[in-house]
Design a protein around this motif. Structure first.
Motif, PDB file in Angstrom:
ATOM      1  N   GLU A   1       3.010  -8.470   0.314  1.00 53.08           N
ATOM      2  CA  GLU A   1       4.420  -8.186   0.601  1.00 53.08           C
ATOM      3  C   GLU A   1       4.676  -7.965   2.088  1.00 53.08           C
ATOM      4  O   GLU A   1       5.726  -8.329   2.600  1.00 53.08           O
ATOM      5  CB  GLU A   1       4.876  -6.947  -0.172  1.00 53.08           C
ATOM      6  N   HIS A   2       3.721  -7.338   2.751  1.00 54.38           N
ATOM      7  CA  HIS A   2       3.898  -7.058   4.170  1.00 54.38           C
ATOM      8  C   HIS A   2       2.521  -6.866   4.793  1.00 54.38           C
ATOM      9  O   HIS A   2       1.609  -6.310   4.164  1.00 54.38           O
ATOM     10  CB  HIS A   2       4.749  -5.792   4.363  1.00 54.38           C
TER      11      HIS A   2
ATOM     12  N   LEU B   1       2.984  -1.170  -4.049  1.00 48.41           N
ATOM     13  CA  LEU B   1       3.118  -2.185  -3.002  1.00 48.41           C
ATOM     14  C   LEU B   1       1.898  -3.102  -3.012  1.00 48.41           C
ATOM     15  O   LEU B   1       0.754  -2.630  -3.004  1.00 48.41           O
ATOM     16  CB  LEU B   1       3.250  -1.528  -1.622  1.00 48.41           C
TER      17      LEU B   1
ATOM     18  N   LEU C   1       9.468   0.175   2.735  1.00 46.39           N
ATOM     19  CA  LEU C   1       9.150  -0.796   1.675  1.00 46.39           C
ATOM     20  C   LEU C   1       9.227  -0.135   0.300  1.00 46.39           C
ATOM     21  O   LEU C   1       9.651  -0.758  -0.677  1.00 46.39           O
ATOM     22  CB  LEU C   1       7.740  -1.366   1.884  1.00 46.39           C
TER      23      LEU C   1
END
Length: 524
Positions: free
Chosen positions: A367-368, A363, A332
């Motif tokens: 996002e994830h 991050l 990522l």
């Protein structure tokens, strides 16, 4: 850097294709020449008899009118077009002069920090040998920075390898040029006699060297002048000159005038020469299974907690993330890695700094799911609210890094930095969570320069400490820095947790409240 390796591999394949095409072309030309040579020998022995045959006359006309033109086209055909085109496309991704200079400076930074001599750096411990040309180029970079100490070191190494029989790939790295750099860099460090000796050595190789002839006269004049002064005021001059030269040498070694004792302590800690705890202090350091007051997630599977340091209290949590989670976070972050930033102490704005040599990416939890899971895990273990924390910052320290490092700093904003983190609106950084996402072959420790602690990277583990006392005052013992990576790459991610949201999670101790409010508290 990894992508560049594969770019270079692709270029090598393209270059081999070009060589094969050129060889094929030359082979065709060679065969044609051999055939024509045999025919010409036969024809010129009896020209009239040869041309008396109508077929031979026809074929001569055909060869000269058509076949030689075809051969000309073959000879003029450019077989390099595919290779040159590929090279042109890939060149946009190539490092530039600044990148090369940065890599050279990084090697010298590693050399200083880990006390590596030039022969060690040239022949080991990276197991990647530096050639005469490499040493020469490093010396030139140091010279361009007016760092005459490192200029001397690397030019001396280049000369040593040259005299050992190594052939330079570039005509520039010859003995005359190297001696020219050596004599001047040594002169700049105040060692006239050695500078004069190298100048004479240069002139023995090239007696017409204009600059060396000029320097010879100048150095001899300066040396005579120095000797006369020494004779007149020998004792006083010896004392003063020794002090000045020692200061100049120290300045030359580091190439900076603001070389502080903290820097020496930092480098000692990076080399593993830090403060050792007394047995009594060490006896109070423990490893334990931690469930954070019987937190539901840790009752059955508590986390492994270890005391890394006592004052300030630095904790390490082992096996906090899995290898699969680490790889996901890396994937990522990779497309977004940019030069890391710091908070400007005056404006509070994040900006790059020359001493922070790393690449970072931020991050967000949405996002994830792996980022969200890590954030939640940090909250569960520390008991602090991470909704007001900064996003997860993923950082890669390269040895390219080559020597990547982050010099001593505080994570929290101090009193003389009133606008630090103002734009975030979440108060000061109360705590730091530092997650190690790789093992490092050599170097890369996190060191606390004020107390002498050194924390080594261990993949899957995280270290945690409070930057602020419960009173909200900064803990100046948390001043820390990342050591340069000598061999390998260092991946970390960190979470800076802020004050807002922690009011009922990290309460001020009663004694401190009473010292502020009085025993009876504040009248509502």
């Amino acid at each position: 850097m990894t992508d560049l390796l594969f770019t270079e591999k692709d270029l090598i394949t393209s270059l081999k294709d070009y060589i094969t095409a050129e060889q094929s072309k030359l082979e065709r030309v060679k065969k044609w020449a051999e055939k024509m040579d045999a025919l010409s020998v036969t024809a010129t022995q009896d020209p009239e008899g040869f041309l008396g045959h109508p077929v031979n006359a026809f074929k001569l006309m055909k060869r000269l009118n058509t076949e030689w033109a075809e051969l000309e086209s073959l000879v003029l055909s450019d077989m390099s077009e595919g290779f040159v085109s590929n090279l042109t496309i890939q060149r946009q991704h190539f490092p530039n002069d600044d990148d090369q200079v940065g890599a050279a400076k990084a090697l010298m930074r590693l050399q200083d920090t880990y006390k590596l001599d030039t022969s060690t750096s040239s022949m080991g411990p990276l197991k990647s040998r530096l050639t005469v040309d490499d040493c020469y180029d490093l010396g030139k970079v140091a010279y361009s920075e007016a760092d005459y100490f490192h200029t001397e070191l690397w030019m001396s190494q280049a000369l040593q390898q040259l005299e050992g029989g190594e052939e330079p790939a570039s005509a520039a790295a010859d003995a005359v040029t190297i001696l020219d750099y050596l004599s001047y860099s040594i002169y700049q460090q105040g060692e006239l006699e050695r500078a004069l000796e190298y100048t004479r050595q240069l002139l023995r190789l090239d007696s017409t060297h204009q600059r060396a002839n000029g320097n010879l006269k100048y150095f001899e004049y300066q040396l005579d002048k120095q000797k006369k002064v020494e004779e007149d005021e020998k004792k006083e001059e010896d004392d003063e000159e020794g002090t000045v030269r020692e200061e100049e040498k120290t300045k030359g070694e580091r190439g900076t005038a603001d070389y502080l004792p903290e820097r020496r302590k930092y480098e000692q800690l990076c080399r593993g020469e830090g403060i050792k705890m007394t047995p009594r202090r060490q006896s109070r350091m423990f490893c334990r299974y931690f469930d954070n007051n019987r937190h539901p997630k840790f009752v059955i599977a508590p986390v492994k907690e270890e005391d890394e340091w006592d004052r300030p209290h630095i904790l390490r949590y082992h096996d906090i993330v899995s290898d699969a989670e680490i790889e996901l976070v890396k994937q990522l972050a990779k497309p977004r890695l940019r030069r890391a930033t710091i908070s400007n102490p005056i404006t509070g704005v994040l900006e790059t700094a020359h001493y922070r040599i790393s690449k970072s990416a931020w991050l967000t939890s949405y996002e994830h799911k792996v980022v969200d899971k890590i954030n939640q895990r940090i909250e569960d273990i520390t008991g602090l609210d991470v909704t007001t924390a900064e996003e997860l910052q993923v950082t890669r320290w390269q040895n390219y890094g080559v020597g990547g490092q982050y010099e001593p700093h505080f994570d929290f904003g101090r009193k003389d930095e009133p606008d630090a983190f103002k734009e975030l609106g979440t108060g000061n950084r109360i705590a730091t969570w530092l997650l190690y996402m790789s093992n490092v072959s050599s170097g890369g420790a996190t060191v606390f320069t004020d107390v002498g602690a050194a924390v080594l990277p261990k993949k899957g583990s995280a270290v945690f400490w409070y930057n602020l006392f419960p009173s909200g005052e900064g803990d100046y013992r948390t001043r820390h820095a990342a050591c340069p990576v000598l061999v390998g790459n260092k991946w970390v991610s960190n979470k800076w947790i802020h004050e807002r949201g922690q009011e009922f999670r990290r309460r001020c101790p009663l004694a401190w409240q009473q010292s502020i409010c009085g025993d009876e508290g504040i009248d509502p």
